[in-house]
Scaffold this motif. Structure first.
Motif, short mmCIF file in Angstrom:
data_model
loop_
_atom_site.label_atom_id
_atom_site.label_comp_id
_atom_site.label_asym_id
_atom_site.label_seq_id
_atom_site.Cartn_x
_atom_site.Cartn_y
_atom_site.Cartn_z
N HIS A 86 -1.79 -7.68 7.33
CA HIS A 86 -1.32 -7.09 6.07
C HIS A 86 -2.30 -7.44 4.96
O HIS A 86 -3.11 -8.35 5.12
CB HIS A 86 0.06 -7.66 5.70
CG HIS A 86 1.15 -7.27 6.66
ND1 HIS A 86 1.70 -6.02 6.66
CD2 HIS A 86 1.78 -7.97 7.63
CE1 HIS A 86 2.63 -5.96 7.61
NE2 HIS A 86 2.69 -7.12 8.21
N ASP A 117 6.56 1.77 5.51
CA ASP A 117 5.46 0.84 5.76
C ASP A 117 4.52 0.83 4.55
O ASP A 117 3.83 1.82 4.31
CB ASP A 117 4.72 1.27 7.04
CG ASP A 117 3.42 0.52 7.27
OD1 ASP A 117 3.14 -0.45 6.54
OD2 ASP A 117 2.67 0.89 8.19
N GLY A 118 4.52 -0.27 3.82
CA GLY A 118 3.66 -0.39 2.64
C GLY A 118 4.34 0.09 1.38
O GLY A 118 4.43 -0.64 0.39
N HIS A 128 0.83 -1.22 0.00
CA HIS A 128 0.00 0.00 0.00
C HIS A 128 0.85 1.26 0.00
O HIS A 128 1.99 1.24 0.47
CB HIS A 128 -0.93 0.01 1.22
CG HIS A 128 -0.21 -0.13 2.53
ND1 HIS A 128 0.07 0.96 3.34
CD2 HIS A 128 0.30 -1.20 3.17
CE1 HIS A 128 0.71 0.53 4.42
NE2 HIS A 128 0.87 -0.77 4.35
N GLU A 187 -5.11 0.63 3.03
CA GLU A 187 -4.67 -0.49 3.88
C GLU A 187 -4.71 -0.10 5.35
O GLU A 187 -5.05 -0.89 6.22
CB GLU A 187 -3.25 -0.92 3.50
CG GLU A 187 -2.80 -2.23 4.14
CD GLU A 187 -2.20 -2.09 5.52
OE1 GLU A 187 -2.03 -3.11 6.21
OE2 GLU A 187 -1.90 -0.96 5.96
N GLU A 188 -4.36 1.17 5.63
CA GLU A 188 -4.16 1.55 7.03
C GLU A 188 -5.46 1.63 7.82
O GLU A 188 -5.48 1.39 9.02
CB GLU A 188 -3.40 2.89 7.12
CG GLU A 188 -1.96 2.83 6.60
CD GLU A 188 -1.02 2.04 7.51
OE1 GLU A 188 -1.47 1.54 8.55
OE2 GLU A 188 0.17 1.93 7.18
N GLN A 192 8.37 -4.11 11.10
CA GLN A 192 7.55 -3.37 12.09
C GLN A 192 7.73 -3.90 13.50
O GLN A 192 6.89 -3.66 14.37
CB GLN A 192 6.06 -3.36 11.69
CG GLN A 192 5.82 -2.80 10.31
CD GLN A 192 4.35 -2.70 9.95
OE1 GLN A 192 3.73 -3.70 9.63
NE2 GLN A 192 3.79 -1.51 10.01
N HIS A 213 7.80 -6.27 2.96
CA HIS A 213 7.35 -5.28 3.96
C HIS A 213 8.45 -5.12 5.00
O HIS A 213 9.19 -6.06 5.26
CB HIS A 213 6.06 -5.78 4.63
CG HIS A 213 5.18 -4.69 5.14
ND1 HIS A 213 5.46 -4.00 6.31
CD2 HIS A 213 4.04 -4.15 4.65
CE1 HIS A 213 4.51 -3.09 6.50
NE2 HIS A 213 3.64 -3.15 5.51
ZN LIG Z 1 1.82 -1.89 5.98
#
Ligand SMILES: [Zn+2]
Length: 429
Positions: free
Chosen positions: A363, A99-100, A88, A133-134, A198, A195
């Protein structure tokens, strides 16, 4: 081995990094992060930039009616199922640069590198940009991939609204997305998502690549206990109906239960609320939440059951009335063994250090896994920080992850009768 490695096509790490930095300027925050929430002006600008890059790489770009973008590099037999990758471009309000975004741009880098090396594939390749996505602006995480996989009705996604009451439907129209476009899901041979981890595990173990074998089981529970409000000074202890007594019994028992299920168990008591919430009144009502997670189905199930027993016996012990209910549950996902194996082999052939791991977060791959063989590739991020403007990742790890993605995708997309592709253009290494 070294020679074989030298002949393998590789991505251009510098191009990947410079695109990550260029994308990060769209919606850049003063603290070095990004605010590119789904279908805002910034997100729309980011999506346009990605589309330009995809078209400049000679790919076709298709959008579906929920705003997912598919950048396609044709196969020599273009009627075959695609080998898919993607992630994303949207971020949290105080999100980071990786992130994404990394998963999308690593996918684009795979397509560009195949162009550089003049490698053709039997199967077509596609890079997906999954919309919203978030789930921070419109309250549905992994919205676009959920619609694509058939797990969320399109109309329901269109009707989601942000805090101002603006709908996804309105914002898709504003972004010039053709809502009449067909919502047909292309046949997918395999799906991969690169990815950042995280979390801190890869960094702690000094590994470059996480072979993600699945996503853990998770659920959220709410417990309400009813007592009786009374004066903190006048009511003797033995005559009180104090719901905090239940909490005092439940917490040590619950932490013990989580500990007995090993270091992979996750227990979070994130909300503890009393009514009326006065320091000199015995509460009449207690509400608290328990978030439980475990990668192992049996441990997860037994932990959920033990939570029920612990709450029940604490209520009985103090002769109080209460209830426990599960308010949300996401079953764990085991990724496809062949896809995980493709990632493992690619990383081994490239000589990168690896470890197997389970994703602690959800995800888009959770949705693709419902309809297509799927696996994920994790790379380390500094201090395990994510959903944070300080999110950071090392360019050489990002390059390594993209090389693994390239070779995992290639291994499933080439004509296996012809053997592995070598670098067709020896000028480029
Ligand atoms: Zn993500």
């Amino acid at each position: 081995m070294l020679n074989a490695r030298m002949n393998m096509p590789k991505v251009q790490g510098e191009r990947l990094w410079s695109r990550l930095m260029e994308m990060a300027q769209i919606g850049a925050t003063s603290n070095g992060g990004c605010n590119r929430q789904a279908l805002t002006d910034a997100d729309i600008a980011g999506r346009r930039l990605l589309t330009q890059w995809g078209e400049a790489a000679g790919c076709s770009v298709r959008l579906d009616p929920v705003g997912n973008i598919f950048v396609r590099r044709p196969g020599t037999d273009d009627s075959l199922p695609v080998v898919l990758t993607g992630s994303h471009l949207d971020t949290q309000p105080t999100g980071g640069k990786f992130d994404g975004i990394y998963g999308v741009l690593a996918g684009l880098e795979v397509l560009e590198s195949l162009n550089d090396h003049a490698v053709t594939t039997l199967h077509p390749l596609e890079v997906a940009v999954w919309c919203n996505e978030e789930g921070c602006r419109f309250p549905m995480a992994m919205m676009g991939s959920a619609v694509w996989s058939g797990r969320l009705p399109l109309e329901m996604a269109w009707a989601l609204t942000d805090q101002e009451g603006t709908s996804v439907r309105h914002e898709l129209q504003r972004a010039d997305i053709n809502m009449e476009a067909p919502l047909s899901r292309q046949a997918v041979k395999a799906a991969f998502e690169a990815h950042i981890e995280q979390g801190p595990i890869l960094e702690q173990h000094e590994k470059m690549i996480g072979l993600v074998t699945g996503v853990q089981h998770m659920s959220r529970h709410e417990i309400v206990v009813y007592g009786q409000e009374a004066h903190a000074g006048a009511m003797p202890m033995n005559l009180r109906r104090d719901p905090i007594r239940v909490l005092a019994g439940v917490l040590p028992a619950l932490y013990g239960a989580a500990e007995r299920r090993g270091p992979d168990a996750r227990l979070t008591v994130g909300v503890i609320e009393t009514l009326p919430g006065s320091p000199n009144t015995v509460p009449g009502r207690l509400r608290f939440t328990v978030d439980l997670r475990h990668p192992d189905a049996r441990h997860y199930q037994s932990l959920c059951e033990e939570l029920g027993q612990i709450v029940k016996s604490a209520l009985a012990q103090h002769a109080l009335r209460g209830e426990l209910r599960c308010v949300w549950e996401a079953p764990g996902i085991a990724f496809d063994a062949n896809c995980v194996e493709a990632v493992r082999k690619a990383a081994a052939a490239l000589g990168y250090s690896t470890m197997e791991m389970i994703s602690g977060a959800g995800h888009d791959s959770c949705n693709t896994a419902y309809v297509a063989p799927t696996a994920m590739i994790f790379v380390p991020c500094a201090g395990g920080l994510s959903h944070n403007e300080a999110e950071s990742a090392n360019p050489s790890n990002l390059e390594a992850g993209a090389n693994v993605l390239l070779h995992a995708m290639l291994s499933l997309a080439i004509d296996s009768r012809r053997g592995p592709p070598l670098c067709m253009n020896p000028e480029i290494e």
